[in-house]
Structure formats: C-alpha cells, structure tokens
Design an enzyme around this catalytic site. Structure first.
Site, PDB file in Angstrom:
ATOM      1  N   LYS A   1       0.844  -1.193   0.000  1.00 31.92           N
ATOM      2  CA  LYS A   1       0.000   0.000   0.000  1.00 31.92           C
ATOM      3  C   LYS A   1       0.885   1.250   0.000  1.00 31.92           C
ATOM      4  O   LYS A   1       0.690   2.159  -0.783  1.00 31.92           O
ATOM      5  CB  LYS A   1      -0.928  -0.034   1.223  1.00 31.92           C
ATOM      6  CG  LYS A   1      -1.882   1.125   1.297  1.00 31.92           C
ATOM      7  CD  LYS A   1      -2.911   0.938   2.395  1.00 31.92           C
ATOM      8  CE  LYS A   1      -3.728   2.215   2.549  1.00 31.92           C
ATOM      9  NZ  LYS A   1      -4.750   2.128   3.575  1.00 31.92           N
TER      10      LYS A   1
ATOM     11  N   GLU B   1      10.520  -4.737   4.544  1.00 33.53           N
ATOM     12  CA  GLU B   1      10.616  -6.144   4.158  1.00 33.53           C
ATOM     13  C   GLU B   1      10.320  -6.320   2.663  1.00 33.53           C
ATOM     14  O   GLU B   1      11.032  -7.020   1.940  1.00 33.53           O
ATOM     15  CB  GLU B   1       9.592  -6.984   4.947  1.00 33.53           C
ATOM     16  CG  GLU B   1       9.850  -7.068   6.429  1.00 33.53           C
ATOM     17  CD  GLU B   1       9.103  -6.007   7.224  1.00 33.53           C
ATOM     18  OE1 GLU B   1       8.904  -4.875   6.707  1.00 33.53           O
ATOM     19  OE2 GLU B   1       8.723  -6.305   8.364  1.00 33.53           O
TER      20      GLU B   1
ATOM     21  N   GLY C   1      -5.117  -1.988   4.742  1.00 29.01           N
ATOM     22  CA  GLY C   1      -4.237  -3.096   4.322  1.00 29.01           C
ATOM     23  C   GLY C   1      -4.876  -4.459   4.540  1.00 29.01           C
ATOM     24  O   GLY C   1      -4.916  -5.295   3.633  1.00 29.01           O
ATOM     25  N   ARG C   2      -5.418  -4.694   5.743  1.00 31.84           N
ATOM     26  CA  ARG C   2      -5.962  -6.030   6.047  1.00 31.84           C
ATOM     27  C   ARG C   2      -7.363  -6.235   5.473  1.00 31.84           C
ATOM     28  O   ARG C   2      -7.968  -7.285   5.719  1.00 31.84           O
ATOM     29  CB  ARG C   2      -5.915  -6.282   7.555  1.00 31.84           C
ATOM     30  CG  ARG C   2      -6.575  -5.215   8.406  1.00 31.84           C
ATOM     31  CD  ARG C   2      -6.198  -5.372   9.877  1.00 31.84           C
ATOM     32  NE  ARG C   2      -6.672  -4.248  10.688  1.00 31.84           N
ATOM     33  CZ  ARG C   2      -6.035  -3.091  10.837  1.00 31.84           C
ATOM     34  NH1 ARG C   2      -4.886  -2.884  10.210  1.00 31.84           N
ATOM     35  NH2 ARG C   2      -6.523  -2.133  11.597  1.00 31.84           N
TER      36      ARG C   2
ATOM     37  N   GLU D   1      -5.015  -7.089  14.623  1.00 32.97           N
ATOM     38  CA  GLU D   1      -4.523  -5.758  14.263  1.00 32.97           C
ATOM     39  C   GLU D   1      -5.678  -4.749  14.346  1.00 32.97           C
ATOM     40  O   GLU D   1      -5.469  -3.570  14.620  1.00 32.97           O
ATOM     41  CB  GLU D   1      -3.893  -5.759  12.863  1.00 32.97           C
ATOM     42  CG  GLU D   1      -2.863  -4.660  12.673  1.00 32.97           C
ATOM     43  CD  GLU D   1      -2.060  -4.763  11.374  1.00 32.97           C
ATOM     44  OE1 GLU D   1      -2.635  -4.550  10.292  1.00 32.97           O
ATOM     45  OE2 GLU D   1      -0.853  -5.034  11.429  1.00 32.97           O
TER      46      GLU D   1
ATOM     47  N   HIS E   1      -4.999 -33.343  17.766  1.00 31.84           N
ATOM     48  CA  HIS E   1      -3.864 -34.113  18.290  1.00 31.84           C
ATOM     49  C   HIS E   1      -2.783 -33.188  18.822  1.00 31.84           C
ATOM     50  O   HIS E   1      -1.625 -33.590  18.959  1.00 31.84           O
ATOM     51  CB  HIS E   1      -3.316 -35.019  17.182  1.00 31.84           C
ATOM     52  CG  HIS E   1      -4.336 -36.020  16.738  1.00 31.84           C
ATOM     53  ND1 HIS E   1      -4.513 -37.242  17.352  1.00 31.84           N
ATOM     54  CD2 HIS E   1      -5.299 -35.940  15.781  1.00 31.84           C
ATOM     55  CE1 HIS E   1      -5.514 -37.885  16.771  1.00 31.84           C
ATOM     56  NE2 HIS E   1      -6.011 -37.117  15.815  1.00 31.84           N
TER      57      HIS E   1
ATOM     58  N   LYS F   1       9.141  -0.924  14.304  1.00 29.78           N
ATOM     59  CA  LYS F   1       9.730  -0.542  13.004  1.00 29.78           C
ATOM     60  C   LYS F   1      10.770   0.550  13.205  1.00 29.78           C
ATOM     61  O   LYS F   1      11.861   0.510  12.642  1.00 29.78           O
ATOM     62  CB  LYS F   1       8.647  -0.013  12.058  1.00 29.78           C
ATOM     63  CG  LYS F   1       7.695  -1.046  11.506  1.00 29.78           C
ATOM     64  CD  LYS F   1       6.789  -0.377  10.460  1.00 29.78           C
ATOM     65  CE  LYS F   1       5.573  -1.184  10.123  1.00 29.78           C
ATOM     66  NZ  LYS F   1       4.615  -0.503   9.269  1.00 29.78           N
TER      67      LYS F   1
HETATM   68  O1  F6P Z   1       2.188  -4.342   9.845  1.00 29.06           O
HETATM   69  C1  F6P Z   1       1.642  -3.111   9.603  1.00 29.06           C
HETATM   70  C2  F6P Z   1       1.136  -2.920   8.218  1.00 29.06           C
HETATM   71  O2  F6P Z   1       0.942  -1.576   8.016  1.00 29.06           O
HETATM   72  C3  F6P Z   1      -0.141  -3.716   7.917  1.00 29.06           C
HETATM   73  O3  F6P Z   1      -1.275  -3.099   8.403  1.00 29.06           O
HETATM   74  C4  F6P Z   1      -0.083  -3.771   6.435  1.00 29.06           C
HETATM   75  O4  F6P Z   1      -1.000  -4.670   5.928  1.00 29.06           O
HETATM   76  C5  F6P Z   1       1.366  -4.163   6.255  1.00 29.06           C
HETATM   77  O5  F6P Z   1       2.047  -3.397   7.230  1.00 29.06           O
HETATM   78  C6  F6P Z   1       1.954  -3.933   4.897  1.00 29.06           C
HETATM   79  O6  F6P Z   1       1.942  -2.591   4.526  1.00 29.06           O
HETATM   80  P1  F6P Z   1       2.152  -2.147   3.030  1.00 29.06           P
HETATM   81  O7  F6P Z   1       1.068  -2.730   2.218  1.00 29.06           O
HETATM   82  O8  F6P Z   1       2.125  -0.653   3.044  1.00 29.06           O
HETATM   83  O9  F6P Z   1       3.502  -2.675   2.579  1.00 29.06           O
END
Ligand code: F6P
Length: 549
Positions: A206, A212, A267-268, A353, A384, A512
C-alpha cells in the site's frame, strides 16, 4: 462508555452472567427441542449454528440491547456511506465498495470512487487475459508460468490465503508463490524452484515503503537481472500494486505496470482491491469476481437483516459475551478444511490488528477488555495438539468450526471421517462427560474400585465449552467471499461496541522505528552502548558470533 444506556446494557449483562453459574448446555438442549432452529442462521448454503453457545433467548436479548445502545445501525450506515470513520488517519473505510455492483455510485471528497474501482477491475481483467492468453511474455519470449507476490501483512495474507483456499479453481499452467518474510530464506527458497524467464513478480505494498517488501523486491530484481542481463527485462517481469505512484516509480517499476488502490482501503481489508491481482492471475478474473460477489452477498445481508438474524452481528455479540462477561482471553478458529489452512493466520491480522486497541475512538483508555488472542489450525491436526486444553484446561476458549459438506477431493470415506470429527468435537465440548458417565465407562472396562477412584477425575469433561459451526456445501469462490466478509463485519461490530477504531494500527510502528536505529549499529564494527543492557548485550553477543568463522 459515554452513553448511560450503554452502561445500563453492560450492567444488565453482568447481572445475567451471574445467573449462569449452574446452567449446563446439555440441559438446555434437552429442555428446548427447537434450540437448533432457534439458534441457526442461513445465507444461501452457508449455515451458522450458534446453538452450542452459553446463551438463552434472554442472553441474546441483552446482547442485542447492547448493540442498539452502541448505535450499531448508525455506525453501519456510516461505514457503507464512506464516512471517515478511521478517525486517526482521517480516512473512509470502503472495502465494501470494491465488491459493490457495477452501477453503484459512491462519493468520497466529491469524487465517485466507483469510477476508479471499475477502471482498475478492467485493467486487471485485461492484464490477466494477456498473461493467461500467453500474450504477456518474459524477456526470452516465453509465457509466464509462475507468479511471485512480494508483500507482507495485508499485502500478503489475504491473497495467499485465498489462493491456497481456492487451489481447485487454479488456472492451468499458472503457479502462485508468496514471499513476505524479510528473512532471506523465504525469497531464496522460493526462487530455487523458479526460472527468471517465466516468472512474474507482483510487488504489493500500500505504502511502497515497507522495509521487508522493498528488500525482497530489490533482491528479486537482482535475481532476474542475473538471468536476463538487460534492465529492460524488469518491465516484463515486475508489476506493482500500490496507492503510491511516486514510490513505485522510485523503485524502478513503470507506472504503466502499476495497479492502483486507494487510502480508503485498509491493508488487512485489501484483498478485494488490486491487492487481489495474484488471486486473479492464479484463478482467473471470473473466479476473482465470484469471490467479490460472495463478499457482496454478506455485505447485503449485514445491511438488511434484522440485528437478531444478522450473522456478523450475532458472531460479534457472542465474542463480546465471552470476552467481556466470561473473561475469555482467546478464541480459536478451527477449519476442518485443509484448503483453509491459512485462514487462522489471515484472521489473526484481521482481528488482532483491528481489535488489539487500548484506547477509545476519542483517545481515552478503554474501560473494557478488547480483542482476544486468535489462534487455530486445521482439524483434525489441532485435535492431536492443543484441543486437550480446550476440553479440560482451566481456560474458556470459544471456538469456530468451519467445514464443507462436500470435498473437492473425495477419497474413500475420508471426508465423512473429517465430518464425523468436526461434529463430534463440537458435541464433546458442549456435552462434556459427567462423573457418573465416566465412572460407568471405567466400570464397564472392568477396573477395580481403587483404580476407578484414582482415574475418575482425569476422565471427567466439564462440558459447557462454547462453539459456533459454519457449514457450507463446497468451498467455492463465492462461499469463501461470504466467509471472509462475515469475519470483517464481525470485527467492525465489535469495534463499535468497544468504541475503538478497528482501522488503524499504530501499535506496529515502534518496533519498526527501533529496527531502523539498530540496523546501522549491526553493520558497524563498534560495540553498541546506546540501548538498555539487554538490547546492547544481545546485539554485541550476536556481532561476536558473526565474527567467528
Ligand atoms: O504491519 C503493519 C502494516 O501496516 C499492515 O497493516 C499492512 O497490511 C502491512 O504493514 C503492509 O503494509 P504495506 O502494504 O504498506 O507494505
């Protein structure tokens, strides 16, 4: 709680909870032959059985009073109308618009957002058509066989879960892979199985600033160029999904290869947007639109059904009943469906979240307990592993069981075995086994009196352990859409009642920030002294280990 009627509703539920001391669910079933009919809801073939909950009609009446006192209907109207209910980010929350009928118009800040939604859906359809039609070719002229989605959190979990869940519908000749973790092992192990000339990367973020995702995307580009030896190959092998065109350009992806979404998609909650591109590539655009249609079915039900017959409302109120009046700390989602193996992980982000908040919408400390810890594993594996605690432990763990009546993979009587287990688990949790029943069993096994006395306490099951069962004909794109939207709206309803904002996530920021400070310290040869003794000690010990051969 600002509103006195909400306080009253809350107090009435506290008093009602006290009346539950000696009630046994098995007795309620015996006394009320219509309990199943009374406490089930249907939407097409999706059935929610919530009769095995610690409720009576009176409990529901009081929970519904709570929902009304929280002005749930007004809040729901504000959600669907695109009001800026994500207060801390000043944003509308309109994932429902992404799956709305094509003729809808919806204005946000004087702009009809549906025009954008339709444009991007069209762009996705055209792109998917070119990839499936083998017209979109890699740098050697070969068609694409493997899609690698690089994203994390909401830019990974939704599409990854849906692709796994709907694998029986996969487009022939296309495989989907998901790389999220910054641990270099994730990308490296994925790429080992792939060849650059037929691999398409979807970089999904987003913000397009997530550490990452950018680290993995840079490494993927280097891998591609090591094979292609021509930077023009990037345009054939990288597309982006984002709300930030400038960041996409900065990364080096041609904006012509970008699929847009908007800040009003959390995002979620984004798998319905262009973040769903890997779903559409893996399954085809028609299947993706069936998924959207399923979610829209649930949106319509959520808006139109009376609160007492409204699946998301009922699920949310039951969650509140256990979380706030039975002090349940956790909540298990148990799909008896191997295709749904990633559903618990997906729901962890959606629920935790969204509902893991400690302040109210206007920034006051919450006065009530908010979201529970969600966990789960596919049945029968969980049986199990951790079900022991759910059956006989000291903690109350409300459960959701999910199962399809028909398998995509009929094999002898294995699906019937699966079904027998899911029904048995819900029954066992509800009924338990009394001392008298356990004693009679041990006697029948021929045990001596002394042995029975020693074993008896271990053989008793308290019962009264609540669960919901969601059952559907088959796990189709449409049913999966309905299920996901059901949980989305459940989270929304709980947010209204707890008076929290389910659409921000400030709690992920501190870690972060600190990681950004530590990265250069790890790279420098100097010993680190800028943190507390533990953090300094760990960093310096790690650096020492890395200097060893
Ligand atoms: O972990 C926090 C967060 O902002 C989530 O809410 C989001 O889905 C994820 O990081 C990834 O963010 P982006 O889509 O901006 O890379």
């Amino acid at each position: 709680m600002k509103r006195p009627e909400l306080d009253d509703a809350w107090r009435a539920l506290q008093a009602h909870r006290k009346s539950w001391k000696s009630v046994q669910l098995r007795d309620l079933f015996r006394e009320d032959k219509k309990r199943f009919e009374r406490f089930t809801l249907r939407l097409n073939d999706l059935l929610l059985d919530y009769s095995k909950n610690l409720i009576t009609p009176e409990t529901l009446k009081l929970l519904l009073r709570l929902a009304k006192a929280a002005e749930l209907k007004d809040a729901r109207a504000a959600l669907f109308a695109g009001k800026k209910i994500n207060l801390t980010e000043g944003r509308a929350v309109l994932h429902t618009a992404l799956r709305a009928p094509a003729d809808l118009n919806l204005m946000v800040d004087g702009h009809n957002v549906m025009v954008d939604v339709r444009r991007v859906l069209k762009q996705m359809r055209s792109f998917v058509g070119r990839v499936h039609g083998r017209k979109w070719k890699g740098y050697t002229g070969k068609p694409i066989s493997d899609i690698v989605n690089i994203g994390i959190g909401g830019s990974d979990l939704g599409p990854a879960m849906v692709c796994q869940s709907l694998a029986p519908y996969a487009h022939p000749g296309i495989r989907a892979h998901f790389v999220s973790n910054v641990d270099p092992t994730h990308l490296s192990e994925t790429l080992k199985r792939l060849t650059p000339e037929t691999t398409l990367f979807v970089v999904a973020s987003k913000t397009f600033t997530t550490q990452e995702t950018l680290a993995n995307a840079h490494a993927a580009r280097a891998w591609l160029l090591a094979g292609a030896r021509d930077s023009r190959a990037v345009a054939r092998h990288f597309v982006a999904v984002s709300t930030h065109t400038e960041e996409v350009i900065r990364f080096g992806i041609d904006p012509a290869n970008m699929f847009e979404f908007w800040d009003w998609v959390g995002g979620r909650y984004s798998l319905w947007s262009a973040i769903g591109l890997p779903i559409a590539l893996y399954l085809g655009m028609d299947r993706f639109e069936e998924l959207l249609a399923g979610a829209h079915d649930m949106d319509e039900h959520f808006q139109a059904a009376p609160l007492e017959a409204n699946m998301p409302v009922i699920l949310a109120l039951l969650g509140i009943w256990y979380n706030n009046f039975w002090d349940a700390q956790s909540y298990a989602v148990l799909p008896y469906d191997q295709y749904l193996a990633r559903l618990p992980a997906y729901l962890q982000q959606l629920d935790m979240e969204s509902s893991g908040k400690g302040v109210t919408r206007d920034g006051q400390p919450v006065r009530v307990s908010t979201g529970p810890v969600l966990f789960g594993e596919p049945g029968t594996n969980g049986q199990h592993a951790f079900y022991q605690l759910i059956h006989q432990g000291t903690k109350l763990v409300p459960c959701d069981f999910l199962v399809a009546a028909e398998s995509h993979n009929p094999l002898e009587d294995q699906h019937e075995i699966l079904l027998a287990n899911v029904f048995a688990q819900a029954e066992a949790l509800m009924r338990g086994k009394t001392r008298a029943e356990a004693r009679a069993e041990l006697k029948a096994q021929g045990l001596k009196k002394k042995e029975i006395t020693a074993l008896l306490p271990h053989k008793v099951f308290p019962g009264n352990r609540p669960s919901n069962t969601l059952i559907y004909h088959r796990l189709t794109p449409r049913n999966l859409g309905r299920l996901i939207a059901l949980y989305e709206h459940k989270v929304f309803v709980q947010g209204v009642i707890w008076d929290i904002n389910p659409y921000d996530q400030w709690g992920v920021e501190l870690g972060k920030q600190l990681a950004r400070n530590i990265l250069p310290e790890l790279k420098s040869p100097e010993a680190v002294h800028s943190h507390d003794a533990s953090t300094n000690g760990l960093i310096n010990y790690c650096k020492g280990l890395r200097e060893e051969p």
